[in-house]
Design an enzyme around this catalytic site. Structure first.
Site, PDB file in Angstrom:
ATOM      1  CE  LYS A   2      37.855  36.248 -25.064  1.00 53.21           C
ATOM      2  NZ  LYS A   2      38.251  37.353 -25.968  1.00 53.21           N
ATOM      3  CD  GLU A  58      44.010  38.628 -21.680  1.00 55.34           C
ATOM      4  OE1 GLU A  58      44.431  38.870 -22.821  1.00 55.34           O
ATOM      5  OE2 GLU A  58      42.807  38.446 -21.431  1.00 55.34           O
TER       6      GLU A  58
END
Length: 491
Positions: free
Chosen positions: A225, A250
């Protein structure tokens, strides 16, 4: 005859001044609402009972609102009866005072203008109370300042949203805007009405990412992704000079840029991490990284980003940097700080709705990555479907476009499918929902060691590179290809 009770001003701001109010104008608005048949309908989206500073006027308008919501006639008699049912008729001065209100008004021609003034004074009072409350909490050292900032921005946004009047628009200017967009698309070299991604089949299906759209790109872990949105960001910001902002929840900015360097310079991720590059690879790095310098690509690594933080930063980026698209990696790591919600599902639903509202407000596309639940792993057919979206069905509902990334070789551990077709590096971008267009599959080539997605027909031309006068010649001989490790997880 009951006497209208004398009202003592109680609300004061921090300077001791009386707050903004106009009781006489409030009475004019009340009288006009009872004088003409449709007067209330013209102001019901501007005013609420709390808009009236005088508590007497507030109770009268509450009675008018009750009648309006129940679709009952609004006049002297019906309002008087409603106040009697509410048990507040005597408190407001009785039937005589109600009659006096209408006697002071000759026409409701200027009703909306007067109601607008009442609404503005109410907004000013709310801001005064809001500011005083914030000041009190700021003085209290037991309060966490970061949480107070988030709470403050959330409440201020709520005040501003509640004050917006939704206007209807006659069709002509909307037609002109649509025709202008069609003409712009016809005049553009790409023939697209939206932002070009660099992936031809995807652009063909979507006509480019469209303004005000919320785009969800979802996949299971290890499908790539982040690699996909980073490849797309490189195409758009570096190749097409489109200003883009990436909010990475993240990983850090440096980690993200290392992946971008691997992508741009076609260098293996492990070599980027270790710094063990050959002289040719160092030259390649130094040559290709020059194309990235100055690119309109803006990064934010705020962990646990809240929707209110995003809203503030996004507005500033659009206003100051001219950002045309925002990417968020990823949605489930965001939070709705400052809002009291019962469950994580409700929180994700609130976040997705807020992202769609922000896309409409800023009139730009917003791309949010999302996780899929584990149900795909237990099925024989690993191809994702809309019901696999994790934590909230509201994501599917709010999104204008939902795309899935699916790499068959990750599950089959083979280089060919059942029909003998080559699937080495094959990745499908599955457009599963498209509110204003077609759905379908886009074939892409995923080069795992470079964390890079290319158009399918171009993907094989990136494997062999040699340095010659600062130009890299690409080999397209499939026999020289090295198949990526099917178990390799994008770094």
């Amino acid at each position: 005859m009951p006497k209208k009770p004398e009202h003592k001003q109680t609300l004061t701001d921090i300077t001791g001044k009386l707050p903004p109010r106009d009781s006489e104008l409030e009475e004019v608005v009340l009288g006009a609402c009872m004088l003409e048949k449709d007067a209330y309908m013209n102001v019901c989206d501007l005013l609420v009972p709390d808009s009236f500073y005088d508590p007497v006027n507030k109770k009268i308008f509450q009675a008018i609102t009750t009648l309006g919501l129940n679709q009952k006639p609004i006049d002297i008699i019906t309002v008087t009866e409603q106040l009697r049912r509410d048990g507040t008729l005597e408190e407001v001065g009785g039937a005589v005072h109600i009659a006096e209100l209408t006697a002071r008004v000759y026409s409701s021609a200027n009703l909306e203008f007067h109601a607008g003034i009442v609404a503005q004074k109410y907004l000013a009072r709310r801001l005064i109370s809001f500011a005083a409350n914030v000041e009190t909490k700021a003085y209290d050292e037991s309060n966490d300042i970061e949480e107070l900032l988030q709470e403050t921005e959330s409440q201020l946004f709520e005040i501003s949203q509640n004050q917006l009047k939704r206007e209807v628009t006659q069709i002509d200017p909307v037609i002109n805007t649509a025709l202008e967009q069609i003409q712009n698309a016809a005049n553009s070299e790409s023939g697209l009405s939206g932002l070009q991604t660099g992936y031809r089949e995807l652009d063909r299906i979507t006509s480019g990412w469209q303004n005000s759209d919320l785009i969800i790109i979802a996949a299971r872990p290890a499908m790539g992704k982040t690699a996909f949105v980073l490849s797309m960001a490189k195409n758009m910001a570096v190749d097409y000079n489109v200003p883009i902002a990436i909010f990475t929840l993240e990983m850090s900015n440096v980690q993200l840029i290392k992946r971008l360097i691997s992508n741009v310079a076609s260098l293996e991720g492990e070599k980027i991490k270790s710094g063990r590059l050959t002289p040719d690879e160092e030259d390649r790095l130094n040559t290709r990284i020059r194309t990235v310098y100055g690119a309109p690509l803006y990064l934010d690594e705020t962990p646990g980003l809240s929707i209110s933080e995003l809203r503030t930063k996004a507005r500033r980026l659009v206003r100051e940097k001219g950002v045309k698209l925002i990417m968020i990696d990823y949605l489930q790591l965001m939070n709705a700080t400052g809002l009291k919600l019962g469950s994580r599902e409700q929180e994700v639903s609130t976040i997705s709705r807020s992202l769609k509202a922000l896309a409409k407000e800023l009139d730009i596309p917003i791309i949010a990555l999302s996780q899929l639940n584990r149900s795909t792993e237990s099925r024989e057919d690993k191809r994702p479907v809309l019901s696999d979206l994790r934590e909230s069905g509201a994501i599917e509902q709010d999104a204008d476009i939902v795309c899935f990334i699916h790499r068959p070789e990750y599950y089959t551990k083979a280089s060919e499918d059942a029909e003998g077709n080559n699937i080495r590096g094959l990745a499908y971008l599955i457009v599963a929902k498209h509110r204003s267009g077609a759905v379908g599959d886009v074939k892409l080539h995923f080069i795992s060691k470079y964390a890079k997605f290319e158009n399918w027909e171009e993907g094989y031309d990136i494997m062999q590179e040699t340095l010659n006068d600062n130009t890299f010649k690409l080999s397209s001989k499939m026999n020289n290809m090295v198949a990526p490790d099917n178990n390799e997880v994008p770094f």
